[in-house]
Design a protein around this motif. Structure first.
Motif, PDB file in Angstrom:
ATOM      1  N   LEU B   3     -58.127 -50.557 -89.440  1.00 26.10           N
ATOM      2  CA  LEU B   3     -58.648 -50.219 -88.112  1.00 26.10           C
ATOM      3  C   LEU B   3     -59.290 -48.839 -88.219  1.00 26.10           C
ATOM      4  CD1 LEU B   3     -58.763 -50.845 -84.993  1.00 26.10           C
ATOM      5  CD2 LEU B   3     -56.640 -49.517 -84.836  1.00 26.10           C
ATOM      6  N   ALA B   4     -60.538 -48.714 -87.736  1.00 29.29           N
ATOM      7  CA  ALA B   4     -61.231 -47.432 -87.816  1.00 29.29           C
ATOM      8  C   ALA B   4     -61.720 -47.014 -86.445  1.00 29.29           C
ATOM      9  CB  ALA B   4     -62.422 -47.549 -88.778  1.00 29.29           C
ATOM     10  N   PHE B   5     -61.596 -45.728 -86.154  1.00 34.40           N
ATOM     11  CA  PHE B   5     -62.189 -45.236 -84.906  1.00 34.40           C
ATOM     12  C   PHE B   5     -62.545 -43.765 -85.023  1.00 34.40           C
ATOM     13  CE2 PHE B   5     -58.032 -43.582 -83.739  1.00 34.40           C
ATOM     14  CZ  PHE B   5     -57.127 -44.586 -84.084  1.00 34.40           C
ATOM     15  N   ASP B   6     -63.511 -43.367 -84.172  1.00 38.50           N
ATOM     16  CA  ASP B   6     -63.957 -41.979 -84.139  1.00 38.50           C
ATOM     17  C   ASP B   6     -64.150 -41.561 -82.679  1.00 38.50           C
ATOM     18  OD1 ASP B   6     -65.494 -39.721 -86.031  1.00 38.50           O
ATOM     19  OD2 ASP B   6     -66.213 -39.817 -83.965  1.00 38.50           O
ATOM     20  N   THR B   7     -63.620 -40.386 -82.352  1.00 39.13           N
ATOM     21  CA  THR B   7     -63.750 -39.865 -80.980  1.00 39.13           C
ATOM     22  C   THR B   7     -64.330 -38.447 -81.006  1.00 39.13           C
ATOM     23  OG1 THR B   7     -61.483 -39.015 -81.048  1.00 39.13           O
ATOM     24  CG2 THR B   7     -61.791 -41.224 -80.129  1.00 39.13           C
ATOM     25  N   VAL B  14     -65.047 -48.081 -82.313  1.00 45.75           N
ATOM     26  CA  VAL B  14     -63.889 -48.711 -82.944  1.00 45.75           C
ATOM     27  C   VAL B  14     -64.360 -49.894 -83.784  1.00 45.75           C
ATOM     28  CG1 VAL B  14     -61.640 -49.819 -82.551  1.00 45.75           C
ATOM     29  CG2 VAL B  14     -62.487 -48.128 -80.909  1.00 45.75           C
ATOM     30  N   ALA B  15     -63.776 -50.075 -84.963  1.00 40.97           N
ATOM     31  CA  ALA B  15     -64.136 -51.232 -85.793  1.00 40.97           C
ATOM     32  C   ALA B  15     -62.922 -51.731 -86.565  1.00 40.97           C
ATOM     33  CB  ALA B  15     -65.248 -50.863 -86.772  1.00 40.97           C
ATOM     34  N   ALA B  26     -66.654 -52.291 -81.573  1.00 37.32           N
ATOM     35  CA  ALA B  26     -66.926 -52.067 -80.152  1.00 37.32           C
ATOM     36  C   ALA B  26     -67.264 -50.607 -79.948  1.00 37.32           C
ATOM     37  CB  ALA B  26     -65.718 -52.448 -79.308  1.00 37.32           C
ATOM     38  N   THR B  27     -68.190 -50.389 -79.034  1.00 37.49           N
ATOM     39  CA  THR B  27     -68.619 -49.032 -78.715  1.00 37.49           C
ATOM     40  C   THR B  27     -68.488 -48.851 -77.215  1.00 37.49           C
ATOM     41  OG1 THR B  27     -70.188 -49.114 -80.536  1.00 37.49           O
ATOM     42  CG2 THR B  27     -70.547 -47.405 -78.892  1.00 37.49           C
ATOM     43  N   ALA B  28     -68.010 -47.696 -76.807  1.00 37.42           N
ATOM     44  CA  ALA B  28     -67.842 -47.444 -75.378  1.00 37.42           C
ATOM     45  C   ALA B  28     -69.191 -47.535 -74.678  1.00 37.42           C
ATOM     46  CB  ALA B  28     -67.243 -46.063 -75.163  1.00 37.42           C
TER      47      ALA B  28
END
Ligand SMILES: [Zn+2]
Lengths: 353, 219
Positions: B3-7, B14-15, B26-28
């Motif tokens: 699970l990958a995400f960046d904020t 998120v991927a 998914a992208t906000a």
């Protein structure tokens, strides 16, 4: 304590304490707190960014410590509760995000709860179910409120604010006066200690919002800004005249002015609402004089006073878990995963929907 | 399953990667509100990828640099999930996925820079070689101070064309490229510690001010 009661983990990060508590029903199993207070001391108050950074570092270790103390595995937890307001926005967000990550990873419900209601609910861990209605006096560095609590989970106008400070919080006044007297931050415990050696009637400091005219508009509201200025003026006049400042007497007289107003208004509110139980919470509830004065005067009116032990009065995760457990027991609907952090959450909103 | 995400940018991303390729992302839809958007997006990506949290074998997270409040949402989420699921966290500089995407999509060839918005009229910046390998630690400074005629990837170039006239490639980091880079071993993996690059704004107060002097004195 029975196995049927819900096992709830609560997270609190609204100010400078990273708190993780675990309760089963009304039984406290763990209350782990990591504080960044030392890092704020030289700034004379909580620095939001410093607090937020400290929350991030302390979050997982504090969760781990709470589980170890309680002797439970995260997988056994039935629900997660978290303070989602009011408080410092960036600080709240660290706790809210961590709580969501727990709920998501464990497949368990999350309850976003109000910090002030949690200060009230914590007393259940010490004195059992809260009588409803109760009157709650919440006093800390961030809040000074009088609440009528008819349902601690917030149903049907369950938490009704009768009054609040119109300027400084009571705890803030303690911090500022402590600084004037050269006492360390946070000021509460140091003023309390210094006051024990002093005379509480040595100096007649003003009682905010107690004149007849003020009572018409602000019967149950507080004001501590004028008191703080009065102390500053008194100390400064003393210094200018070259006389030593009697720290103990100033501390005792200041403390008496704060406690007198708090107790007077709380008991007036209880009497006018016909409520027989007064709960006092928040960091200032740890003040020894406030407890004594409240019990002394309440007993004459037939009002019972409940004050949790000092460790439960300051911000902690157990209070959040305690409120979360009540939410579960009363079958309240959990909060959605897009639950926000709300720095100015009104006290009437007890559970995020 | 990774699970990958960046904020670290205004857009939460998120991927989910199954070891072969990205299976869901998914992208906000709106900027900011990281605290509200990240958890639902993770739930959505797991559902889209037909996975449960128990299927995860690792978590990749952007460690910044980026605006602090959003950055912490990602990091505390990564650390908490990793703790519960007992899986490793792979921290990655948030500029690195932008560099990898630019190289792999042919937006750049040769050496280049990545610059993102640091607010306060400043940018975060680091330099990369033709293989998307970062050559230095990221810095934060005014665009005029860091100005360059080399190709610049990321929103920093778009925002400050006077300083960075040769703008290229993607604007904000994508979790899909974060995941691909981690799986392919293309990034230097870091601890999940935030790259703040700036100290907290905090002033040590002066001595208590004299109330008699600066307030009208009562008669
Ligand atoms: Zn509090």
């Amino acid at each position: 304590m029975t196995r049927d009661e819900p096992l709830v983990l609560g997270i609190e990060t609204s100010c400078d304490e990273t708190g993780v508590g675990i309760v089963r029903g009304h039984t406290l199993l763990a209350d782990a707190v990591a504080s960044s207070v030392e890092q704020h001391a030289r700034f004379g108050g909580v620095v939001p960014e410093v607090a937020s950074r400290a929350h991030l570092e302390a979050m997982v270790p504090t969760i781990q410590r709470a589980c170890d103390t309680a002797g439970v595995s995260l997988r056994d937890v039935d629900a997660i509760a978290v303070t989602h307001g009011p408080g410092l926005a960036g600080a709240l967000l660290v706790g809210v995000a961590s709580a969501k990550a727990l709920a998501l990873s464990l497949g368990k419900p999350i309850y976003g709860v109000n910090h002030l209601a949690a200060h009230v609910a914590v007393d259940q861990l010490e004195h059992g179910p809260l009588p409803e209605p109760s009157l709650a006096l919440l006093v800390s560095g961030g809040h000074s409120s009088l609440l009528k609590v008819t349902d601690i989970t917030g149903h049907d106008g369950g938490v009704d604010p009768l009054g609040a400070t119109i300027d400084d919080a009571a705890g803030e006044a303690f911090d500022k006066v402590a600084r004037l007297l050269g006492l360390p931050f946070p000021g509460g415990p140091h003023i309390d200690r210094a006051a024990r050696e002093g005379n509480q009637v040595a100096i007649d400091f003003p009682r905010g919002l107690t004149s007849r005219r003020d009572l018409e508009r602000h019967r149950f509201d507080f004001s501590f800004s004028g008191l703080k200025t009065a102390v500053a003026r008194w100390v400064e006049a003393r210094e200018r005249s070259g006389e030593p400042v009697p720290v103990a007497d100033v501390a005792a007289s200041f403390q008496e002015a704060v406690c007198d107003v708090l107790v007077r208004k709380a008991l007036d509110a209880a009497a006018s609402e016909g409520i027989e139980d007064l709960m006092i919470g928040g960091g200032v509830a740890a003040n020894s004089r406030l407890r004594v004065l409240a019990e002394e005067r309440a007993s004459k009116l037939g009002i019972r006073v409940r004050v949790p032990r000092p460790g439960l009065c300051t911000d902690n995760g157990a209070m959040v878990a305690a409120l979360g457990a009540t939410m579960v027991e009363r079958g309240r609907t959990p909060s959605p995963l897009d639950l926000p952090a709300d720095s100015s959450l009104p006290v009437t909103e007890v559970l995020a929907g | 399953m990774l699970l990958a995400f960046d904020t670290a940018s205004p857009t939460v991303t998120v991927a989910l990667h199954d070891g072969t390729d990205v299976v869901a992302e998914a992208t906000a839809t709106s900027s900011m509100r990281h605290g509200e958007q990240l958890a639902p997006l993770i739930a959505q990506v797991l559902a889209d990828g037909g996975a449960t949290p128990a299927d995860l074998t690792g978590i990749a997270v952007g460690v910044g640099p980026g605006p602090f409040t959003g950055l912490r949402v990602g990091l505390v989420t990564a650390r908490t999930m990793a703790h519960v699921l007992d899986v490793p966290v792979h921290g990655v500089c948030s500029l690195d996925p932008l560099a990898l995407e630019a190289v792999e999509t042919g937006a750049v060839d040769g050496d280049f820079l990545v610059a993102t918005d640091a607010r306060r009229k400043e940018v975060y910046l680091a330099s990369y070689d033709a293989g998307a390998v970062r050559q230095d630690d990221p810095v934060v400074d005014r665009p005029a101070t860091l100005a360059s005629d080399r190709p610049v990837v990321g929103e920093g170039a778009t925002l400050y064309p006077d300083a960075f006239p040769v703008a290229r490639g993607p604007q904000r980091p994508s979790a899909a490229w974060l995941a691909r880079g981690v799986v392919a071993g293309r990034f230097t993996v870091l601890e999940p510690e935030p790259l703040y690059l700036r100290r907290p704004d905090a002033e040590i107060p002066r001595a208590p001010k004299a109330v008699l002097a600066d307030e009208p004195s009562p008669r």
